[in-house]
Design a protein around this motif. Structure first.
Motif, short mmCIF file in Angstrom:
data_model
loop_
_atom_site.label_atom_id
_atom_site.label_comp_id
_atom_site.label_asym_id
_atom_site.label_seq_id
_atom_site.Cartn_x
_atom_site.Cartn_y
_atom_site.Cartn_z
N GLY A 112 9.27 -25.48 23.52
CA GLY A 112 9.25 -26.83 23.69
C GLY A 112 8.83 -27.66 22.50
O GLY A 112 9.57 -28.49 21.86
N GLY A 113 7.38 -27.36 22.21
CA GLY A 113 6.68 -27.91 20.98
C GLY A 113 7.45 -27.43 19.89
O GLY A 113 7.60 -28.26 18.98
N THR A 114 7.85 -26.21 19.76
CA THR A 114 8.65 -25.71 18.61
C THR A 114 9.92 -26.37 18.29
O THR A 114 10.16 -26.92 17.00
N VAL A 115 10.63 -26.49 19.21
CA VAL A 115 11.81 -27.40 19.08
C VAL A 115 11.37 -28.67 18.69
O VAL A 115 12.12 -29.25 17.66
N VAL A 116 10.65 -29.51 19.22
CA VAL A 116 10.10 -30.92 18.88
C VAL A 116 9.87 -31.10 17.47
O VAL A 116 10.35 -31.80 16.85
N VAL A 117 9.03 -30.16 16.80
CA VAL A 117 8.57 -30.05 15.56
C VAL A 117 9.89 -29.95 14.53
O VAL A 117 9.94 -30.52 13.80
N GLY A 118 10.53 -28.80 15.01
CA GLY A 118 11.79 -28.54 14.31
C GLY A 118 12.60 -29.63 14.32
O GLY A 118 13.05 -30.07 13.04
N LEU A 119 12.77 -30.60 15.30
CA LEU A 119 13.84 -31.63 15.57
C LEU A 119 13.32 -32.78 14.41
O LEU A 119 14.05 -33.28 13.71
N VAL A 120 11.92 -32.98 14.49
CA VAL A 120 11.41 -33.74 13.58
C VAL A 120 11.67 -33.51 12.22
O VAL A 120 12.11 -34.48 11.32
N PHE A 121 11.40 -32.34 11.76
CA PHE A 121 11.54 -31.62 10.53
C PHE A 121 13.07 -31.96 10.08
O PHE A 121 13.33 -32.44 9.03
N VAL A 122 14.25 -31.63 11.04
CA VAL A 122 15.54 -31.73 10.58
C VAL A 122 15.68 -33.09 10.34
O VAL A 122 16.20 -33.57 9.35
N CYS A 123 15.14 -34.20 11.19
CA CYS A 123 15.53 -35.42 11.00
C CYS A 123 15.00 -36.27 9.79
O CYS A 123 15.57 -36.66 9.03
N LEU A 124 13.74 -35.81 9.57
CA LEU A 124 13.16 -36.02 8.23
C LEU A 124 14.02 -35.76 7.03
O LEU A 124 14.24 -36.50 5.93
N ASN A 125 14.27 -34.65 7.03
CA ASN A 125 15.34 -33.90 5.92
C ASN A 125 16.43 -34.89 5.81
O ASN A 125 17.01 -35.01 4.92
N ILE A 126 17.29 -34.78 6.79
CA ILE A 126 18.56 -35.63 6.70
C ILE A 126 18.41 -37.15 6.43
O ILE A 126 18.97 -37.71 5.51
N PHE A 127 17.11 -37.82 6.98
CA PHE A 127 17.00 -39.18 6.59
C PHE A 127 16.60 -39.24 4.97
O PHE A 127 17.22 -40.06 4.22
N SER A 128 16.14 -38.19 4.60
CA SER A 128 15.75 -38.29 3.26
C SER A 128 17.05 -37.96 2.22
O SER A 128 17.31 -38.74 1.19
N ASP A 129 17.90 -37.16 2.80
CA ASP A 129 19.05 -36.93 2.28
C ASP A 129 20.06 -38.08 2.00
O ASP A 129 20.60 -38.62 1.04
N LEU A 130 20.17 -38.76 3.28
CA LEU A 130 20.76 -39.85 3.38
C LEU A 130 20.34 -41.24 2.43
O LEU A 130 20.98 -41.74 1.72
N LEU A 131 19.01 -41.33 2.44
CA LEU A 131 18.40 -42.24 1.55
C LEU A 131 18.80 -41.98 -0.04
O LEU A 131 19.20 -42.69 -0.75
N TYR A 132 18.81 -40.68 -0.46
CA TYR A 132 19.05 -40.29 -1.61
C TYR A 132 20.61 -40.64 -1.98
O TYR A 132 20.84 -41.28 -2.93
N LYS A 133 21.59 -40.44 -1.03
CA LYS A 133 23.05 -40.81 -1.34
C LYS A 133 22.97 -42.29 -1.12
O LYS A 133 23.89 -42.78 -1.97
N PHE A 134 22.27 -43.09 -0.28
CA PHE A 134 22.49 -44.47 -0.08
C PHE A 134 22.04 -45.19 -1.37
O PHE A 134 22.88 -46.25 -2.03
N PHE A 135 20.98 -44.46 -2.04
CA PHE A 135 20.42 -45.51 -3.21
C PHE A 135 20.68 -44.92 -4.73
O PHE A 135 20.81 -45.61 -5.59
N ASP A 136 21.25 -43.70 -4.67
CA ASP A 136 21.60 -43.17 -6.06
C ASP A 136 23.22 -43.10 -6.07
O ASP A 136 23.88 -42.48 -5.40
N PRO A 137 23.39 -44.20 -6.96
CA PRO A 137 25.10 -44.24 -7.00
C PRO A 137 25.61 -42.99 -7.59
O PRO A 137 27.01 -42.76 -7.41
N ARG A 138 25.27 -42.00 -8.25
CA ARG A 138 25.78 -41.11 -8.63
C ARG A 138 26.06 -40.05 -7.54
O ARG A 138 27.02 -39.26 -7.80
N ALA A 139 25.30 -40.10 -6.57
CA ALA A 139 25.44 -39.09 -5.43
C ALA A 139 26.79 -39.66 -4.47
O ALA A 139 27.11 -38.85 -3.52
N GLN A 140 26.88 -40.75 -4.67
CA GLN A 140 28.10 -41.34 -3.68
C GLN A 140 29.39 -40.87 -3.80
O GLN A 140 29.87 -40.66 -5.08
#
Lengths: 352, 312
Positions: free
Chosen positions: A324-352
């Motif tokens: 359970g702990g491993t899954v939760v930590v992994g989930l947070v990890f994935v979410c943060l990665n995706i969050f940073s990806d989205l931010l990148y796409k959102f703010f960087d006009p070249r990536a859109q």
């Protein structure tokens, strides 16, 4: 050829639809990654040399109870069916009971996770507020003494075993100098004084207006948070430096200088303004890294977070809690990665 | 100095042979380019310090039984918790009276063993996955890269913890767990390199000559991926050492009485307030070795991979 492109152009969906499609695609990839993650933990759980039935019933169960539980837990089904049972339970937020605390694992995690979050957040803040200016300074004064010092600071950070640094820090600042509080989140006289709202003791004590608890908690968190902060500082300052160097060698910087712009404005408004997006990605990654890197720190400082929870569970063969702990930590990890990806796409006009 | 151009016997002749602009054979060209890289690396002082420390470590590990003044396992309860420099024990003794210096010297073997095994397994696994995904493309690319992403999504130490828990504590399982968590970045690098090489003319030329995919991957793509992988491995070494020490510290790596450095810190932790050296000395050893790998990796990157030099 031109006719087909023409047709394609004609059938292009309105912008919001393509946006929706993008979101759907992202959600789909999150789902696939999460299922994969669960599959890995499932496999680990299956190869673990612990009998799940005995884990629930204890050693002295009769043969009949054993068999009944074996079937009730679905262990007679094929592995693939068992996996779907597991998947279904996890989707409903059910990680099973913990053997050690005799409570549902999800309740345990909800209790310990805020402690880790508090520590990692403070660590990241320290890392950002020292690391970013240090990286910018090192890039601007490239090749000077300051650059060399920044490089050494970062290299030492990359090379230091965090659990050892924590021990030495405790020895010096708590054992010898007595400047900070010892292990744990608060001193023994302050335990359970504040009602739990967010689970983060710094915020809870402010909400309750108990400043003595707050300052006691600060004296306890400052050392582990500085340690984690040092690690994220090492990473953030190096990345900031390389991003800044890239910008400072660009031609628009020369143009700005030729126009007579002040050095301060060139560095902070132009160059720094252009690395903000990349920097956010790096900070999100380092934040995710701290959530993980806090495992060893939490043990050294007896910090009741998710890292100590997983490790304690592991040493007492509490399989549900580990997975359970491993899954939760992994989930947070994935979410943060995706969050940073989205931010990148959102703010960087070249990536859109 | 005699006439220029005639190779002198001994060292200068070799130097000239290595620095020539017109290599006479394939082996000659390869040796010359290696020598050029070596010269560049040699001018990087920090990298040479790192290399020096590592050579020293290797020698210590090789001659451990000769160098260590005491048996690393011999307990001497009358002499326990001796401070630094106490009669014949340069770094003192631990809670069972064992000589810390001897244990450190023998521990270097374990560290080197773990590091070299992981450094062999993880990059090779990553290389195979990455090149196959990159070269074959299509569905296998999607599937392999998804798997890589899933492993990347897991926090490394937590995944290693879970693996060790499943497989049982011990050095070999620690190695396996660290390798299992370490391969995805190599797969990413190898795939990126493969994608950029795949469409090049010389691959088409080899294909026209009738080479199959296996031959193309092993003979023509792998050699080009090696240099970026080496840089990455050297920079990862520090992380591997720290992960192994962390597992040892948690009691999940090498088991007592093994003189593994992380486990030694864990033993010394109970005595840290009164007998600080027991936990401090192995920590310094871990720090020195991982710093050495970082320094060398930093220098190697400048030599082998100049395009993002100076990032670290």
């Amino acid at each position: 050829m031109s006719a087909t492109t023409e047709a394609k152009k004609g059938r292009q969906p309105p912008p919001f639809l393509s946006y929706l499609a993008k979101i759907a695609k992202t959600l789909g990839s999150i789902a696939v990654t999460m299922i994969g993650l669960l599959f890995v933990t499932f496999v680990i759980g299956r190869i673990m040399p612990i009998d799940p039935v005995i884990a629930v019933l204890g050693e002295r169960a009769t043969k009949e109870t054993y068999d009944a539980t074996y079937i009730a837990m679905g262990l007679d089904k094929p592995y693939i069916v068992q996996f779907f049972y597991y998947l279904w339970d996890v989707i409903q937020g059910d990680f099973g009971p913990s053997r050690l605390t005799a409570r549902p694992v999800e309740d345990d995690i909800a209790r310990v996770f805020p402690a880790t979050l508090e520590l990692a957040t403070l660590g990241t803040l320290i890392g950002v507020f020292i690391g970013v200016p240090l990286g910018v300074l090192a890039a601007v004064k490239r090749g000077t003494l300051i650059d060399q010092i920044a490089r050494v600071v970062a290299l030492i950070g990359y090379s230091m075993p965090i659990f050892w640094l924590g021990l030495v820090g405790l020895l010096i600042f708590y054992g010898i100098l007595g400047w900070v509080g010892g292990p744990g989140r608060v001193g023994i006289f302050y335990v359970d004084l504040v009602p739990t709202v967010t689970g983060m003791i710094l915020i809870d004590s402010i909400l309750d207006g108990q400043w003595d608890v707050f300052w006691n908690a600060v004296s306890h968190i400052i050392l582990p948070a500085s340690l984690l902060g040092y690690y994220s500082l090492a990473y953030i300052s190096r990345m900031t430096r390389s991003f800044m160097l890239e910008q400072l060698s660009a031609e628009y910087i020369t143009t700005a200088r030729v126009k007579g712009m002040s050095e301060w404005a060139v560095i902070w408004r132009h160059a720094f303004g252009n690395i903000k997006v990349q920097l956010i990605t790096v900070i999100a990654l380092s934040y995710a890294g701290l959530l993980e890197g806090s495992v060893l720190t939490e043990i050294i400082f007896s910090w009741p977070g998710i890292g100590s929870y997983i490790t304690t569970a592991l040493l007492s063969a509490d399989m549900n809690a580990v997975l359970g702990g491993t899954v939760v930590v992994g989930l947070v990890f994935v979410c943060l990665n995706i969050f940073s990806d989205l931010l990148y796409k959102f703010f960087d006009p070249r990536a859109q | 100095m005699t006439a220029v151009g005639i190779p002198e016997p001994g060292k200068p002749g070799w130097r000239q042979w290595l620095l020539t602009d017109t290599p006479t054979s394939r082996r000659h060209a390869r040796a010359a380019s290696l020598y050029q890289s070596w010269l560049t690396l040699k001018s990087n002082k920090l990298a040479m310090i790192g290399l020096g420390i590592l050579v020293f470590l290797a020698l210590v590990a090789l001659f451990a039984p000769i160098l260590s003044p005491y048996d690393p396992f011999a307990q001497d309860l009358g002499n326990r918790l001796q401070p630094l420099g106490a009669d014949g024990h340069l770094l003192g003794t631990d809670s069972l009276g064992r000589d810390i210096l001897s244990r450190l010297i023998h521990g270097s073997r374990i560290t080197l063993y773990i590091v070299s095994l992981v450094a062999l397994i993880a990059p090779i696994a990553g290389l195979i996955v990455g090149t196959v995904a990159g070269y074959v493309g299509g569905w296998s690319d999607t599937v392999l890269m998804r798997i890589t992403d899933i492993f990347l999504a897991f926090p490394r130490l937590v995944l290693a913890l879970a693996f060790v828990a499943a497989l049982g504590a011990g050095i070999e399982n620690a190695v396996l767990a660290i390798a299992l968590t370490a391969w995805p970045p190599y797969a990413r690098i190898a795939r990126a390199e493969t994608l950029s090489i795949r469409k090049s003319d010389y691959i088409s030329a080899v294909k026209l000559q009738g080479a199959g995919p296996l031959r193309i991957i092993t003979k023509h793509i792998w050699p080009l991926c090696i240099s970026s992988l080496i840089v990455r491995v050297t920079l990862d070494m520090a992380g591997i050492i720290l992960a192994a020490a962390g597992l040892g510290f948690l009691g999940l790596g090498a088991q007592p009485p093994s003189p593994e450095w992380g486990a030694m810190i864990s033993e010394g932790r109970k005595f840290i307030l009164d007998h600080w050296w027991i936990a401090t000395m192995p920590g310094l050893a871990i720090f020195t070795v991982s710093l050495a790998f970082n320094l060398l990796g930093d220098g190697l990157r400048d030599v082998l991979d100049p395009k993002d030099g100076g990032e670290l």
